[in-house]
Design a protein around this motif. Structure first.
Motif, PDB file in Angstrom:
ATOM      1  N   LEU A  80      -9.597  -1.113  -0.518  1.00 52.68           N
ATOM      2  CA  LEU A  80      -8.155  -1.355  -0.334  1.00 52.68           C
ATOM      3  C   LEU A  80      -7.339  -0.344  -1.132  1.00 52.68           C
ATOM      4  O   LEU A  80      -6.312   0.158  -0.665  1.00 52.68           O
ATOM      5  N   ILE A 107      -7.437   2.881   0.726  1.00 55.21           N
ATOM      6  CA  ILE A 107      -6.569   2.786   1.907  1.00 55.21           C
ATOM      7  C   ILE A 107      -5.126   3.037   1.507  1.00 55.21           C
ATOM      8  O   ILE A 107      -4.394   3.798   2.143  1.00 55.21           O
ATOM      9  N   ASP A 108      -4.722   2.395   0.398  1.00 55.12           N
ATOM     10  CA  ASP A 108      -3.365   2.559  -0.103  1.00 55.12           C
ATOM     11  C   ASP A 108      -3.091   4.007  -0.485  1.00 55.12           C
ATOM     12  O   ASP A 108      -2.073   4.586  -0.099  1.00 55.12           O
ATOM     13  N   TYR A 118      -4.155   5.208   4.874  1.00 51.02           N
ATOM     14  CA  TYR A 118      -4.962   5.026   6.085  1.00 51.02           C
ATOM     15  C   TYR A 118      -4.440   3.854   6.928  1.00 51.02           C
ATOM     16  O   TYR A 118      -4.163   2.791   6.396  1.00 51.02           O
TER      17      TYR A 118
END
Lengths: 329, 329
Positions: B37, B40-41, B45
């Motif tokens: 996560l 992703i941040d 993404y």
């Protein structure tokens, strides 16, 4: 494999109309919609949502993230938001964050992964930077007071009522009905969330405008009925001592707890002490006595929130509210 | 364009782990999940949900369709279902049907178009044939009593508590605390929905088992607080006439209205008359006096409903309930 064309043929409409019905496009006549739905049923057509989404970029859902959906205010608002979304052919995906920043982040990440077309957010712990990051990934509309006055890139004004004015109007009503000593009930100013601070500010402003004397606050630890009850016992002593004749409570739930404690202490509401709340929850209408409250126009709030998140124009300024006068004042 | 591989590299995990995190696959360690996560941040993404859905056939959401989400019982249950779904990485899409067959059909059609991985359904107006058609398009799990005893192809048993037994146990408790004349409060038998009929059946069975005399029902027109209040005024006359000393109400909301009317008529609860409800809604805990009720284990109900709809094994038989004894009896 049944196609959209098969459905169109059976329904006697164009393929475009079938497409509009299955994507939830609003401008389809009820008759055409009905024919298409019947044809879908008869043929067992399954619209390929994933392919649709790839083609249109639309997931057909918007997301709502609130602290808790099972409590009065958010339960009612959630129901209205579902209706608003449905009227535009959109599903409402609900996440509940329980208010902490960690939990909010995890929950919102999970909902974002479902690629909603937008997110209506009522944060308690998130920072403005957090919200900015979210808004970079999906349209965000804020409800609630947490970010009032913050200018978050990509995010419009928060959709809120004028809490200061509402609380001020409430004190005006109390003053006009003869109350002179109006105490505010809420969390301590140093730690109170924004909505609480604004309601306190309005109460103080109302007292000043009406020439009422300042009265010490009654302090809660949270916004539960139980804390209302605890503080209500304190209020009963202060009423008996002649220190106050009305209380303006931060929320209806707290006010209902206060009323019960005052009643249990043998005080008559509103004869001995007037009680008012804020939020306009249904339980206030059932309370004994029925609770005076500052009620946001929740239908309008829901309408604006959904409109804003899908990019429709939204009226500027506050959502209207009403001071609803009932038996408790 | 950031890819899953980029995220995997940054997070120091395999691409498969990234995929599991974004599709909400449950068996990922919290640490790996956290790293993914964060990556992703950091990379911004955006998982392509539509492509994912095409590939996996999974939309990542289950749907809940209930009459109303803003009322006590469904508000609390909705909140628990959101939690249950979230614990499996699934979003919960909520539709409210307001109970009529027409409205249910339209609303369910709209939700089905979003291709949920399954639907938890609490119907009031749908026919068994309607539900069979829905079940041909998505896995369906029924909650509530509407289809008890119906064998609907493709749909398992309804997830419910043993309402007959719960109401019977309630009467047993009333009898053991000295009550002899227990009236049932609910809709007329000819038109009552199934859950009401079952609760009446249990009340009658309880009276028979405890050797209590039959007492005429008190009849409501619906399940609102207001109808409870109206019928409660009738009950007050019958208590005064010695015709009854306890009421077993179809729902807590009705019971809370009945209590208020009895209180307003100058009767003491439970001294003059005992009052009990069913559902275990939070408001019963705040009522004065606190309300005795038959409370389903809602956490377990939510767990089973979500498990069933995604095809996990579910214990057979009724969801447990408890008769929660409080001040009103």
């Amino acid at each position: 494999m049944v196609t959209q064309q098969d459905v169109a043929d059976r329904a006697g409409v164009g393929r475009r109309t079938v497409s509009h019905v299955v994507t939830g496009f609003p401008h389809v006549s009820p008759e055409a919609r009905e024919r298409v739905l019947r044809a879908i049923d008869e043929l067992g057509y399954v619209p390929n949502r994933a392919a649709q989404q790839l083609r249109t970029g639309r997931s057909g859902v918007i997301a709502l993230s609130v602290p808790q959906i099972g409590v009065g205010y958010f339960g009612e608002l959630g129901a209205l938001l579902i209706e608003e979304a449905a009227s535009r052919g959109l599903g409402l995906l609900i996440g509940q964050t329980l208010g902490s920043r960690d939990r909010e982040s995890v929950e919102i990440e999970r909902i974002l992964a479902l690629q909603p077309e937008g997110m209506i957010l009522s944060p308690l712990g998130l920072t403005a930077a957090d919200v900015e990051q979210i808004a970079a990934r999906t349209p965000v509309t804020l409800i609630g007071e947490h970010f009032i006055g913050h200018d978050i890139p990509g995010v419009g004004e928060s959709i809120v009522i004028d809490n200061v004015r509402g609380s001020l109007e409430l004190v005006r009503h109390l003053a006009q009905s003869g109350r002179r000593r109006v105490a505010y009930v809420g969390m301590p100013a140093e730690v109170a969330p924004r909505f609480d601070a604004l309601r306190r500010e309005g109460t103080y402003a109302g007292r000043a405008a009406e020439g009422l004397e300042p009265v010490a606050d009654l302090l809660t630890a949270d916004y539960t009925w139980e804390e209302g009850y605890r503080v209500g016992r304190e209020a009963a002593h202060r009423v008996a001592a002649g220190e106050l004749d009305a209380v303006s409570c931060v929320t209806d739930e707290v006010a209902i707890g206060v009323m019960r404690a005052l009643h249990d202490a043998g005080l008559r509401i509103p004869t001995d002490v007037a009680v008012a709340g804020s939020d306009g929850i249904p339980e206030g209408l059932r309370a004994n006595p029925r609770l005076t409250t500052v009620a946001p126009d929740k239908v309008e709030l829901a309408r604006r929130a959904v409109a804003a998140v899908i990019g429709e124009p939204v009226p500027e300024g506050f959502v209207p509210h009403r001071v609803v006068l009932r038996e408790s004042t």
